[in-house]
Design an enzyme around this catalytic site. Structure first.
Site, PDB file in Angstrom:
ATOM      1  N   SER A  42      -4.083  13.092 -18.340  1.00  0.00           N
ATOM      2  CA  SER A  42      -3.302  11.935 -17.863  1.00  0.00           C
ATOM      3  C   SER A  42      -1.945  12.345 -17.320  1.00  0.00           C
ATOM      4  O   SER A  42      -1.145  11.501 -16.960  1.00  0.00           O
ATOM      5  CB  SER A  42      -3.133  10.906 -18.995  1.00  0.00           C
ATOM      6  OG  SER A  42      -2.572  11.524 -20.129  1.00  0.00           O
ATOM      7  N   ASN A  53      -0.578   9.652 -30.962  1.00  0.00           N
ATOM      8  CA  ASN A  53      -0.903   8.220 -31.037  1.00  0.00           C
ATOM      9  C   ASN A  53       0.358   7.366 -31.210  1.00  0.00           C
ATOM     10  O   ASN A  53       0.514   6.322 -30.571  1.00  0.00           O
ATOM     11  CB  ASN A  53      -1.871   7.945 -32.190  1.00  0.00           C
ATOM     12  CG  ASN A  53      -3.172   8.691 -32.023  1.00  0.00           C
ATOM     13  OD1 ASN A  53      -3.385   9.351 -31.011  1.00  0.00           O
ATOM     14  ND2 ASN A  53      -4.046   8.600 -33.011  1.00  0.00           N
ATOM     15  N   HIS A  60      -0.754 -32.045  -0.800  1.00  0.00           N
ATOM     16  CA  HIS A  60      -2.041 -31.812  -0.121  1.00  0.00           C
ATOM     17  C   HIS A  60      -1.834 -31.290   1.305  1.00  0.00           C
ATOM     18  O   HIS A  60      -2.645 -31.564   2.187  1.00  0.00           O
ATOM     19  CB  HIS A  60      -2.895 -33.083  -0.076  1.00  0.00           C
ATOM     20  CG  HIS A  60      -2.932 -33.828  -1.377  1.00  0.00           C
ATOM     21  ND1 HIS A  60      -3.853 -33.561  -2.358  1.00  0.00           N
ATOM     22  CD2 HIS A  60      -2.118 -34.800  -1.860  1.00  0.00           C
ATOM     23  CE1 HIS A  60      -3.621 -34.361  -3.396  1.00  0.00           C
ATOM     24  NE2 HIS A  60      -2.572 -35.115  -3.130  1.00  0.00           N
ATOM     25  N   SER A  72       2.256  -6.333  16.823  1.00  0.00           N
ATOM     26  CA  SER A  72       0.829  -6.056  16.993  1.00  0.00           C
ATOM     27  C   SER A  72       0.675  -4.892  17.958  1.00  0.00           C
ATOM     28  O   SER A  72       1.418  -4.776  18.930  1.00  0.00           O
ATOM     29  CB  SER A  72       0.135  -7.296  17.562  1.00  0.00           C
ATOM     30  OG  SER A  72      -1.071  -6.926  18.196  1.00  0.00           O
ATOM     31  N   LYS A  78       3.483 -10.622  19.695  1.00  0.00           N
ATOM     32  CA  LYS A  78       3.402 -10.977  18.277  1.00  0.00           C
ATOM     33  C   LYS A  78       4.608 -10.552  17.455  1.00  0.00           C
ATOM     34  O   LYS A  78       5.166  -9.471  17.627  1.00  0.00           O
ATOM     35  CB  LYS A  78       2.141 -10.354  17.649  1.00  0.00           C
ATOM     36  CG  LYS A  78       0.833 -10.912  18.160  1.00  0.00           C
ATOM     37  CD  LYS A  78       0.647 -12.405  17.905  1.00  0.00           C
ATOM     38  CE  LYS A  78       0.338 -12.736  16.483  1.00  0.00           C
ATOM     39  NZ  LYS A  78      -0.997 -12.285  16.060  1.00  0.00           N
ATOM     40  N   GLU A  86       2.491 -11.466   3.911  1.00  0.00           N
ATOM     41  CA  GLU A  86       1.046 -11.368   3.653  1.00  0.00           C
ATOM     42  C   GLU A  86       0.738 -10.314   2.590  1.00  0.00           C
ATOM     43  O   GLU A  86      -0.114 -10.514   1.727  1.00  0.00           O
ATOM     44  CB  GLU A  86       0.303 -11.047   4.955  1.00  0.00           C
ATOM     45  CG  GLU A  86       0.286 -12.230   5.914  1.00  0.00           C
ATOM     46  CD  GLU A  86      -0.125 -11.858   7.334  1.00  0.00           C
ATOM     47  OE1 GLU A  86      -0.486 -12.756   8.090  1.00  0.00           O
ATOM     48  OE2 GLU A  86      -0.071 -10.664   7.697  1.00  0.00           O
ATOM     49  N   TYR A 115      -6.345   3.645 -32.877  1.00  0.00           N
ATOM     50  CA  TYR A 115      -6.217   4.261 -31.554  1.00  0.00           C
ATOM     51  C   TYR A 115      -7.584   4.711 -31.032  1.00  0.00           C
ATOM     52  O   TYR A 115      -8.394   5.265 -31.770  1.00  0.00           O
ATOM     53  CB  TYR A 115      -5.267   5.474 -31.606  1.00  0.00           C
ATOM     54  CG  TYR A 115      -5.173   6.156 -30.257  1.00  0.00           C
ATOM     55  CD1 TYR A 115      -4.302   5.710 -29.289  1.00  0.00           C
ATOM     56  CD2 TYR A 115      -6.031   7.207 -29.925  1.00  0.00           C
ATOM     57  CE1 TYR A 115      -4.259   6.292 -28.020  1.00  0.00           C
ATOM     58  CE2 TYR A 115      -6.003   7.799 -28.666  1.00  0.00           C
ATOM     59  CZ  TYR A 115      -5.109   7.333 -27.726  1.00  0.00           C
ATOM     60  OH  TYR A 115      -5.072   7.904 -26.485  1.00  0.00           O
TER      61      TYR A 115
HETATM   62  N1  ARG Z   1      -2.535  10.912 -23.443  1.00  0.00           N
HETATM   63  C1  ARG Z   1      -2.955  10.167 -24.616  1.00  0.00           C
HETATM   64  C2  ARG Z   1      -2.675   8.648 -24.344  1.00  0.00           C
HETATM   65  O1  ARG Z   1      -2.034   8.350 -23.405  1.00  0.00           O
HETATM   66  C3  ARG Z   1      -2.295  10.649 -25.820  1.00  0.00           C
HETATM   67  C4  ARG Z   1      -2.969  10.310 -27.077  1.00  0.00           C
HETATM   68  C5  ARG Z   1      -4.076  11.230 -27.418  1.00  0.00           C
HETATM   69  N2  ARG Z   1      -4.439  11.040 -28.769  1.00  0.00           N
HETATM   70  C6  ARG Z   1      -5.615  11.421 -29.255  1.00  0.00           C
HETATM   71  N3  ARG Z   1      -5.827  11.123 -30.490  1.00  0.00           N
HETATM   72  N4  ARG Z   1      -6.481  12.024 -28.493  1.00  0.00           N
HETATM   73  O2  ARG Z   1      -3.132   7.796 -25.059  1.00  0.00           O
END
Ligand code: ARG
Length: 460
Positions: free
Chosen positions: A24, A111, A157, A286, A292, A299, A326
């Site tokens: 991530s 977590n 309306h 446009s 235009k 929009e 979690y």
């Molecule tokens: N990148 C993870 C998240 O955003 C971190 C937590 C990972 N924890 C675990 N028990 N695998 O949630």
């Protein structure tokens, strides 16, 4: 592939596809600043708990502070091969202070770390969004001031209804945004920064050590709402994502309000309406039709509402089936959260500038205000004042309006004898006086005019 926080139990390397799928860092690097603040606080908790010597704590704190300084300037460079930002910070700390860094994760889990960092991020963004909302409310106020006294038709309306002040039309949007500010404030206050949950069951550190008044780097008025709470329910602390959903919900509402404003402006800027002129700096052209001037900005704001709702539904759906506590699914909360905050932030900035530049076409609006149907209700009230029951008066004026449409004769051009056919209470001179926009708006005395565009609606 950078060092993981959980390698010990494994004898095989992670499959490269799994690395890619589970990582991530490519989005949660945005939490660097907030995770670092949490880590700095955690160092203090460990020192209080005598799990770090004062000298160790200060060495670690300084290294984290240096990283935080970088992160707050946007100069923190994450290693793209780190699993996530928490791992990346741990690895960077190890590079800076060596083996001492291995003590930072004492009584901590990603977590609770990720919940803390996401909450702190959300609270800080709520403050920023509050200021942006204020700016837009003020810009609407300025626009009203610059067009003081301008009257426009109001629609129900999408049909001509009655005459109103432009300032009330714009004020309706200001009211929506003021409610948004209250919602934002309440949501932010409801986000409690919690430490001490660990992975799910709490930690061996005494809860008293966790009570810290505001993260060090958050200063001034902001600091008050940033106290760290010791955990009262560790299971909820690691599995709560209500704050994300609250935020996505109120951002959806703000986006919906901006979308409605956009829709009004799109309609008002058509040649058919011609009420408002978009400044060229806020319009687009446009590639094919040279004449235009398109309302693409409006929009897009209307379109983005769809994405804001999608982000909300996305998060609600991810959360709905999750058992406590979690689960990795929750990692997916960040992209919608960041996306919606980004969308609404830029919308508020763009609209604060755009509304200031709107030009109203007074002569075109006056032309439209000549439509007698806008004053039909005023004629009903006139007859009511003369003692005619409302339903009867409504029917009299209804028949009169129908006659006007069918015969193409304006009511103001009808003779007294003609009017008498509908009611002997309809005096021609009075009617001519009543078919007037100013007389019409001034006759509405139920409105208590104390609208102010001051900033006082936010915070407190
Ligand atoms: N990148 C993870 C998240 O955003 C971190 C937590 C990972 N924890 C675990 N028990 N695998 O949630």
């Amino acid at each position: 592939m950078s060092k993981k926080m959980w390698g010990g139990r494994f004898s095989k390397p992670t499959h490269p596809l799994v690395e890619k799928f589970t990582g991530s860092i490519h989005y949660d690097h945005r939490l660097a600043e907030y995770d670092l603040l949490g880590s700095m606080i955690h160092v203090e908790v460990l020192r209080r708990a005598k799990l770090l010597k004062t000298s160790e704590a200060s060495k670690m704190y300084k290294a984290l502070e240096a990283l935080h300084k970088k992160a707050s300037k946007g100069a923190y460079v994450p290693d793209p091969s780190s699993e996530d930002i928490h791992t990346d910070i741990q690895n960077k700390l190890e590079k800076s202070v060596g083996a001492l860094a291995l003590k930072l994760h004492t009584a901590r889990s990603r977590n609770d770390q990720v919940a803390f960092a996401s909450k702190l991020y959300t609270k800080i963004k709520a403050v920023e969004l509050g200021a942006l909302l204020s700016n837009l409310i003020e810009a609407l106020g300025t626009l009203s001031e610059n067009n003081r006294g301008l009257l426009v038709p109001a629609f129900t309306h999408m049909q001509h209804a009655q005459v109103v002040y432009l300032k009330d039309y714009l004020g309706a949007y200001a009211e929506m945004l003021k409610r948004d500010a209250v919602r934002l404030d309440a949501a932010a206050k409801n986000v409690k920064l919690i430490m001490g949950a660990g992975a799910v069951a709490g930690t061996p550190i005494d809860s008293a050590k966790y009570e810290i008044k505001s993260p060090g780097r958050i200063s001034g008025a902001l600091a008050k709402s940033f106290d760290i709470h010791p955990v009262s329910n560790s299971i909820d602390a690691v599995s709560d994502r209500d704050f994300v959903i609250d935020m996505l919900s109120l951002l959806s509402i703000i986006g919906m309000h901006i979308s409605r404003l956009s829709e009004d402006l799109i309609i008002w800027s058509t040649k058919e309406f011609g009420f408002v002129e978009l400044d060229e700096a806020f319009a687009t052209g446009s590639s094919l039709m040279p004449q235009k001037k398109n309302p693409d900005v409006l929009e897009l704001a209307r379109g983005y509402a769809g994405r804001l709702y999608g982000n909300l539904v996305n998060s609600l759906t991810v959360m709905k089936g999750l058992p406590l506590s979690y689960n990795r699914d929750m990692q997916l909360d960040k992209e919608p959260l960041f996306d919606s905050i980004d969308i609404v932030s830029i919308e508020l900035k763009v609209f604060s500038e755009l509304v200031k530049t709107l030009g109203f076409n007074k002569s075109r609006i006056e032309e439209v205000l000549e439509d007698e149907s806008l004053y039909a209700t005023d004629l009903v009230y006139y007859l009511v004042d003369k003692g005619i029951p409302f339903r009867t008066a409504h029917s009299v004026v209804g028949r009169l309006a129908k006659h006007s449409i069918d015969s193409s004769i304006e009511i103001k051009s009808m003779s007294q004898a003609e009017l008498d056919k509908y009611s002997d209470k309809l005096l021609r001179a009075d009617i001519i006086r009543l078919l007037n926009p100013t007389v019409s708006v001034k006759s509405k005395r139920s409105i208590k005019r104390e609208i102010s565009y001051v900033k006082s609606h936010v915070g407190s």
